[in-house]
Design an enzyme around this catalytic site. Structure first.
Site, PDB file in Angstrom:
ATOM      1  N   ASP A 344      -0.563 -10.766  -7.104  1.00 11.70           N
ATOM      2  CA  ASP A 344      -0.107 -11.280  -5.808  1.00 11.70           C
ATOM      3  C   ASP A 344       0.839 -12.437  -6.095  1.00 11.70           C
ATOM      4  O   ASP A 344       0.449 -13.404  -6.750  1.00 11.70           O
ATOM      5  CB  ASP A 344      -1.331 -11.748  -4.996  1.00 11.70           C
ATOM      6  N   ARG A 346       2.643 -14.152  -3.703  1.00 11.07           N
ATOM      7  CA  ARG A 346       3.048 -14.787  -2.461  1.00 11.07           C
ATOM      8  C   ARG A 346       2.769 -16.290  -2.433  1.00 11.07           C
ATOM      9  O   ARG A 346       1.943 -16.785  -3.177  1.00 11.07           O
ATOM     10  CB  ARG A 346       2.307 -14.145  -1.278  1.00 11.07           C
TER      11      ARG A 346
HETATM   12  N1  LIG Z   1       2.433  -4.651  -4.571  1.00 11.76           N
HETATM   13  C1  LIG Z   1       1.922  -3.966  -3.554  1.00 11.76           C
HETATM   14  N2  LIG Z   1       2.000  -4.506  -2.335  1.00 11.76           N
HETATM   15  C2  LIG Z   1       1.468  -3.822  -1.320  1.00 11.76           C
HETATM   16  C3  LIG Z   1       0.872  -2.566  -1.472  1.00 11.76           C
HETATM   17  N3  LIG Z   1       0.463  -2.149  -0.261  1.00 11.76           N
HETATM   18  C4  LIG Z   1       0.797  -3.109   0.619  1.00 11.76           C
HETATM   19  N4  LIG Z   1       1.413  -4.122  -0.009  1.00 11.76           N
HETATM   20  C5  LIG Z   1       1.923  -5.378   0.505  1.00 11.76           C
HETATM   21  O1  LIG Z   1       0.809  -6.201   0.731  1.00 11.76           O
HETATM   22  C6  LIG Z   1       1.166  -7.185   1.693  1.00 11.76           C
HETATM   23  C7  LIG Z   1      -0.031  -7.319   2.617  1.00 11.76           C
HETATM   24  O2  LIG Z   1      -1.038  -7.894   1.858  1.00 11.76           O
HETATM   25  P1  LIG Z   1      -2.515  -7.405   1.786  1.00 11.76           P
HETATM   26  O3  LIG Z   1      -3.035  -7.737   0.416  1.00 11.76           O
HETATM   27  O4  LIG Z   1      -2.601  -5.989   2.264  1.00 11.76           O
HETATM   28  O5  LIG Z   1      -3.295  -8.236   2.832  1.00 11.76           O
HETATM   29  P2  LIG Z   1      -3.364  -9.805   2.947  1.00 11.76           P
HETATM   30  O6  LIG Z   1      -2.173 -10.201   3.784  1.00 11.76           O
HETATM   31  O7  LIG Z   1      -3.486 -10.469   1.623  1.00 11.76           O
HETATM   32  O8  LIG Z   1      -4.755 -10.017   3.652  1.00 11.76           O
HETATM   33  P3  LIG Z   1      -5.137  -9.860   5.156  1.00 11.76           P
HETATM   34  O9  LIG Z   1      -4.722 -11.142   5.831  1.00 11.76           O
HETATM   35  O10 LIG Z   1      -6.596  -9.680   5.171  1.00 11.76           O
HETATM   36  O11 LIG Z   1      -4.381  -8.678   5.698  1.00 11.76           O
HETATM   37  C8  LIG Z   1       2.462  -6.716   2.330  1.00 11.76           C
HETATM   38  O12 LIG Z   1       3.515  -7.533   1.811  1.00 11.76           O
HETATM   39  C9  LIG Z   1       2.634  -5.300   1.816  1.00 11.76           C
HETATM   40  O13 LIG Z   1       3.999  -4.961   1.620  1.00 11.76           O
HETATM   41  C10 LIG Z   1       0.798  -2.023  -2.777  1.00 11.76           C
HETATM   42  O14 LIG Z   1       0.284  -0.950  -2.999  1.00 11.76           O
HETATM   43  N5  LIG Z   1       1.354  -2.751  -3.787  1.00 11.76           N
END
Ligand SMILES: Nc1nc2c(ncn2[C@@H]2O[C@H](COP(=O)(O)OP(=O)(O)OP(=O)(O)O)[C@@H](O)[C@H]2O)c(=O)[nH]1
Length: 461
Positions: A344, A346
């Site tokens: 991650d 971010r």
């Molecule tokens: N690298 C990667 N990113 C993904 C994948 N599927 C979704 N994403 C990205 O994951 C991000 C969303 O994050 P998540 O980890 O699903 O959820 P979160 O925002 O951390 O947590 P919540 O607040 O509970 O939804 C978005 O930027 C999506 O583009 C994947 O298979 N691989």
């Protein structure tokens, strides 16, 4: 006319480091395990990558015509990376304490200050070298450039477009606060959620029409009426709201082109965005303190901060490659690592600055505390680290799970109509479901620590 050689640009000076992905190399890397990343691709693990005794390993002798009896000899050819740890190669020595790689919380890349961004240089001896260029740290600033009313299936929202001095992306905020259409707030009602930078005066010669066009107005625009806002319109009342009025509900959402625009069922991102706006828009009932006073209902209020951090910060291109690695059997975390990314990448600094601009999360600075819609405990921690006061984490249960088991969350079961309305913002509609989604959710729970009761296709699991 004589011309000199083309001036080198950043593109010619700094060629991309990631090599083209060859399907055979990917297969080999996948079979070798997650320690092999894209940075190993230029090295010599092909074709001696496999230990012949490994179960399920590719039998290279078929490919090379070698005698099967010589297979044990090939053990010596098994790939061993001669590269140092990635951090060392990138010169991030500060992060390596006592020779041990820093395994602390993952650092953001999208919101990295310029001072920490790396500049890479290729050198004559062929060894990759990376230099950290120190530039003075600038303090983060965000500015709301424009705002407008957007009607949605869940009610009207105000879309805010933000610029900032850290990256060149247009992050956004979707503000749900329909009370703004009904004039100034009553003395005992919560303040309107408005952007300070939007309501500010930008220049002396800014006209009324300039302000209205960029969204600095009060109430609702119509062909016959408009009233631009003034900084003094900002609600700075310090009166304490009744404890019965819940703090505004917010979500920090990361961009997902595949889930939100294409309607991909590999993830529930599109559904989550829609569900967040739906939940924030739900009217709030304030129970009355006496039997003679009727229950009061307030319009729902809060915001979704929409960050352009596609693919958990790795970008769309890498996410698409990661999907192929996932189809080869790896989960989302391993696929990211194989491509040389972190699980991650971010950051939430910009999101917090946007919240503060909206008067959210900072009760000491005449703002309000917030409730956060998320299953990701790292997000809550990141917000609190930035000084955002979170009074509650509100879980986001996937819609397909709610529909499968109405016992799980009795108060949020969606009826047919809800599912229809909720899907109106998504291609494909309703609740996302399927095997890919279950794998994705399982990885979030089991490998990323998301707080969600596991509910998969097979209720016995
Ligand atoms: N690298 C990667 N990113 C993904 C994948 N599927 C979704 N994403 C990205 O994951 C991000 C969303 O994050 P998540 O980890 O699903 O959820 P979160 O925002 O951390 O947590 P919540 O607040 O509970 O939804 C978005 O930027 C999506 O583009 C994947 O298979 N691989």
């Amino acid at each position: 006319m004589l011309t000199g050689p083309d001036r080198p640009t950043h593109k010619t000076l700094l060629p991309r480091r990631d090599a083209a992905l060859d399907p055979l190399l990917i297969a080999a890397a996948c079979a070798s395990g997650p320690h092999v990343t894209r940075n190993h691709y230029q090295h010599d693990f092909f074709p001696g990558v496999m230990l012949p005794q490994d179960e399920g390993s590719w039998d290279w002798t078929k490919f090379t015509g070698e005698d099967v009896s010589t297979k044990t000899e090939r053990k010596r050819l098994a790939y061993v990376s001669r590269q140092g740890p990635r951090r060392q190669r990138l010169g991030l020595d500060d992060d390596i304490q006592g020779g041990k790689e820093n395994t602390g919380p993952l650092s953001p890349t999208e919101n990295l200050p310029t001072s920490l961004k790396l500049r890479r240089s290729s050198v004559a001896d062929g060894k990759p070298r990376t230099k950290v260029v120190a530039t003075p740290q600038i303090s983060l600033e965000v500015k709301c450039m424009a705002r407008t009313r957007i009607p949605t299936p869940h009610g009207p929202v105000f879309l805010h477009i933000y610029h900032n001095n850290r990256d060149n992306k247009e992050h956004m905020a979707v503000v749900v606060d329909p009370a703004q259409f009904s004039g100034p707030p009553a003395p005992d009602a919560p303040p309107h959620i408005r952007s300070r930078t939007l309501d500010a005066i930008w220049s002396e010669d800014e006209t009324e029409m300039d302000r209205v066009t960029r969204g600095a107005y009060i109430g609702r625009l119509s062909p016959s009426s408009h009233q631009s806002s003034q900084p003094s319109d900002r609600d700075t009342r310090l009166t304490r709201l009744s404890d019965a009025i819940p703090s505004p509900l917010i979500r920090i959402h990361s961009e997902c082109f595949t889930g939100e625009t294409v309607g991909s069922m590999r993830c529930d991102c599109g559904e989550q965005l829609d569900e967040a706006i739906r939940l924030i828009s739900q009217p709030i009932s304030i129970p009355s303190s006496s039997a003679t006073i009727p229950t009061k209902t307030l319009p729902g209020r809060g915001a979704v901060v929409y960050l352009r951090q596609e693919g958990r910060g790795i970008g769309l291109l890498s996410k698409i490659r990661a999907y192929n690695l996932q189809d080869l059997g790896h989960d989302t975390v391993t696929a990211n690592l194989m491509l040389g990314h972190q699980a991650d990448e971010r950051g939430y600094e910009i999101a917090c600055a946007i919240l503060r601009d909206l008067g959210l999360g900072n009760p000491d600075g005449s703002g309000e505390s917030v409730r956060v819609l998320t299953n990701n405990p790292d997000k809550v921690e990141a917000l609190e680290k930035e000084g955002i006061h979170v009074v509650e984490r509100v879980p986001m249960i996937p819609r397909s799970w709610k529909m499968r088991n109405s016992q799980l969350v009795d108060h949020v079961v969606l009826g047919q109509d809800d599912a229809h309305v909720a899907g109106a913002t998504l291609i494909g509609g309703g609740a996302v479901h399927g095997e890919d989604l279950d794998k994705y959710l399982r990885t979030k729970v089991l490998r990323m620590g998301h707080i969600l009761p596991l509910w998969l296709d097979d209720p016995e699991q």
